[in-house]
Design an enzyme around this catalytic site. Structure first.
Site, PDB file in Angstrom:
ATOM      1  N   PHE A 109       0.809  -1.225   0.000  1.00 48.46           N
ATOM      2  CA  PHE A 109       0.000   0.000   0.000  1.00 48.46           C
ATOM      3  C   PHE A 109       0.835   1.265   0.000  1.00 48.46           C
ATOM      4  O   PHE A 109       0.355   2.333  -0.351  1.00 48.46           O
ATOM      5  CB  PHE A 109      -0.962   0.007   1.209  1.00 48.46           C
ATOM      6  CG  PHE A 109      -0.312   0.447   2.488  1.00 48.46           C
ATOM      7  CD1 PHE A 109       0.336  -0.448   3.310  1.00 48.46           C
ATOM      8  CD2 PHE A 109      -0.342   1.782   2.866  1.00 48.46           C
ATOM      9  CE1 PHE A 109       0.948  -0.040   4.481  1.00 48.46           C
ATOM     10  CE2 PHE A 109       0.262   2.206   4.047  1.00 48.46           C
ATOM     11  CZ  PHE A 109       0.919   1.288   4.847  1.00 48.46           C
ATOM     12  N   LYS A 110       2.110   1.164   0.374  1.00 54.51           N
ATOM     13  CA  LYS A 110       2.955   2.360   0.425  1.00 54.51           C
ATOM     14  C   LYS A 110       3.111   3.011  -0.948  1.00 54.51           C
ATOM     15  O   LYS A 110       3.406   4.192  -1.045  1.00 54.51           O
ATOM     16  CB  LYS A 110       4.306   2.018   1.034  1.00 54.51           C
ATOM     17  CG  LYS A 110       4.179   1.680   2.513  1.00 54.51           C
ATOM     18  CD  LYS A 110       5.502   1.482   3.205  1.00 54.51           C
ATOM     19  CE  LYS A 110       5.305   1.326   4.695  1.00 54.51           C
ATOM     20  NZ  LYS A 110       4.823  -0.035   5.080  1.00 54.51           N
ATOM     21  N   ASP A 111       2.868   2.243  -2.010  1.00 51.56           N
ATOM     22  CA  ASP A 111       2.920   2.826  -3.355  1.00 51.56           C
ATOM     23  C   ASP A 111       1.907   3.957  -3.532  1.00 51.56           C
ATOM     24  O   ASP A 111       2.156   4.892  -4.287  1.00 51.56           O
ATOM     25  CB  ASP A 111       2.633   1.750  -4.411  1.00 51.56           C
ATOM     26  CG  ASP A 111       3.782   0.765  -4.567  1.00 51.56           C
ATOM     27  OD1 ASP A 111       4.945   1.161  -4.391  1.00 51.56           O
ATOM     28  OD2 ASP A 111       3.505  -0.419  -4.877  1.00 51.56           O
TER      29      ASP A 111
END
Ligand SMILES: *Cc1c(COP(=O)(O)O)cnc(C)c1O
Length: 453
Positions: A109-111
């Site tokens: 999810f850090k993308d």
């Protein structure tokens, strides 16, 4: 829109400034001074695509950025996601849906935040003409996502320290097989904490910091938080309107950035059922919500390594609201915590929060169970979200990483190995890394030499 610091010792700044600075000069974290009321916009926003919604949302926050720049930054950030819905909701049963946040280039999810942050940095550089040098330490996911968000961006050089031999082989490949010539993965002799200490030391070296335009990409950056609020809103808009107010968002949690981003929506007139903070065996936050005691302990490496944290850096943001914006009291709490490693609140209750913790023994059991019951594969971080989850209440479970990023857990549990074409493609690329000692002087001279060959 202007942004204030949680510690009250800094003049308010505009969006671009807050993003460029990361940490506020007084050591605090930036927060919006006011919040828009989004409730009248709900109907109009319901049919928007992910980038459209993100753009509409950021128009309320990035008010000092030309709108066409903002739109361009957002559309190109999400163009590289492999699912047409960017953040699809997948139904498991009548009550539970999974929000898949792993369709970005590094499958976590850090993308969502770092692809956008990379584009915002690029705009900043175009505006000021000043180059940026990004330095960070990683135990895995953040480094890969930061590198992917910044690779090939003109005017940005990226140095990421990681402990040699202590990140998973896949994560190392994600950092070292990019082929980008503005990226320097530094394999450090030592532990993650050693790497982190070296980074802090270099940030503390003010002349070095100014001379090379040093910037951080950790989860304290305001843009990262706001970018994450968007997928909560996107999912919430897709829920059956009758269920929206009762739906709990279940969030695998480490630094508290992700769940805090969701909680911010409740300040913007969005009514939802609450948040469940799902920790692994490093359960500082679970204990806090249970007992009011916020206490540093040892970090025990787990099967969900991106949640192995000691200090939840974004907790300070929630604390600001918990203390009704009393910055003096906040500073006292943070000081006590820094000096003694603990703080006991008389009562720490914020409406709408519940929590859980999951041991390493339970993670493979949950993975197996979710597979058996729903024929659905979850990664070890996402697995933690299922611990003691009430079966009769509507919930959106955030899937924070693709199961193929952690195949070992599957193999050990005797399940089929999950795969991803994005990860398979890395196998053909040659890795490039630089092996250094953890000595700050050595790292510093490496950076200087690469910047001024
Ligand atoms: C970073 C990360 C987390 C923890 O998120 P926080 O914002 O630090 O709470 C959870 N799962 C995965 C896969 C991550 O990479």
């Amino acid at each position: 829109m202007r942004y204030l610091s949680t510690r009250g010792g800094t003049e308010t700044v505009e969006f671009c400034e807050a993003v460029a600075q990361g940490l506020a000069p007084d050591g605090g974290l930036y927060l919006p001074e006011t919040f828009p009321d989004l409730s009248p916009l709900v109907d109009a926003w319901s049919g928007l695509s992910y980038p459209q919604l993100c753009h509409a949302f950021f128009q309320h926050f990035a008010t000092d950025l030309p709108d066409s720049d903002l739109e361009g930054a957002i559309y190109s950030a999400y163009a590289g996601f492999s699912h047409e819905e960017t953040a699809p909701l997948v139904r498991l049963n009548d009550q539970w849906q999974v929000l898949e946040l792993f369709h970005g280039p590094t499958l976590a999810f850090k993308d969502f935040a770092l692809q956008l942050l990379g584009n915002l940095y690029e705009l900043q550089i175009k505006k000021t003409g000043k180059k940026l040098c990004v330095l960070g330490a990683t135990s895995g996911d953040t480094g890969a996502a930061a590198i992917s968000g910044l690779l090939g961006k003109s005017g940005v050089e990226v140095f990421i320290l990681y402990p040699e031999g202590k990140v998973s082989p896949l994560q190392e490949r994600q950092m070292t097989c990019t082929g980008a010539d503005n990226v320097y993965p530094l394999a450090i002799e030592g532990t993650f904490d050693d790497a982190q200490r070296t980074v802090k030391e270099l940030f503390g070296d003010l002349s070095f910091r100014d001379s090379i335009g040093l910037s951080a990409v950790n989860s304290i950056n305001l843009a990262r938080i706001l970018a994450q609020s968007v997928y909560y809103l996107y999912a919430w808009l897709k829920l059956d309107p009758i269920k929206r107010e009762h739906t709990t968002f279940v969030v695998p949690t480490g630094n508290f950035g992700n769940v805090f981003a969701g909680w911010l929506l409740t300040r913007m007139g969005i009514k939802l059922g609450g948040f469940r903070v799902a920790t692994n065996q490093n359960d500082i936050l679970h204990k806090l919500f249970g007992s009011g005691k916020y206490e540093l302990g040892e970090v025990y490496p787990s099967l969900a390594p991106s949640m192995d944290i000691q200090v939840a850096s974004n907790f300070e943001r929630l604390l600001f609201y918990f203390l009704d914006g009393n910055t003096e009291q906040l500073k006292q709490v943070m000081k006590c915590f820094r000096e003694e490693g603990r703080y006991a609140f008389e009562k720490f209750t914020i409406p709408g929060f519940s929590s859980s913790s999951t041991t390493d023994q339970e993670i493979p059991e949950i993975i197996q169970k979710v597979w058996t019951e729903y024929h659905y594969q979850v990664d070890p971080h996402t697995a933690c979200a299922f611990k003691d989850l009430p079966a009769n209440e509507p919930a959106v479970i955030l899937a924070t990483a693709h199961p193929a990023k952690f195949p070992q857990v599957y193999e050990d549990a005797g399940l089929g190995r999950p795969t991803s074409p994005i990860l398979e493609a890395l196998l053909d690329k040659p890795p490039l890394k630089y092996q250094l000692s953890v000595d700050a002087r050595e790292v510093r001279s490496f950076i200087e030499q690469k910047l001024n060959p």
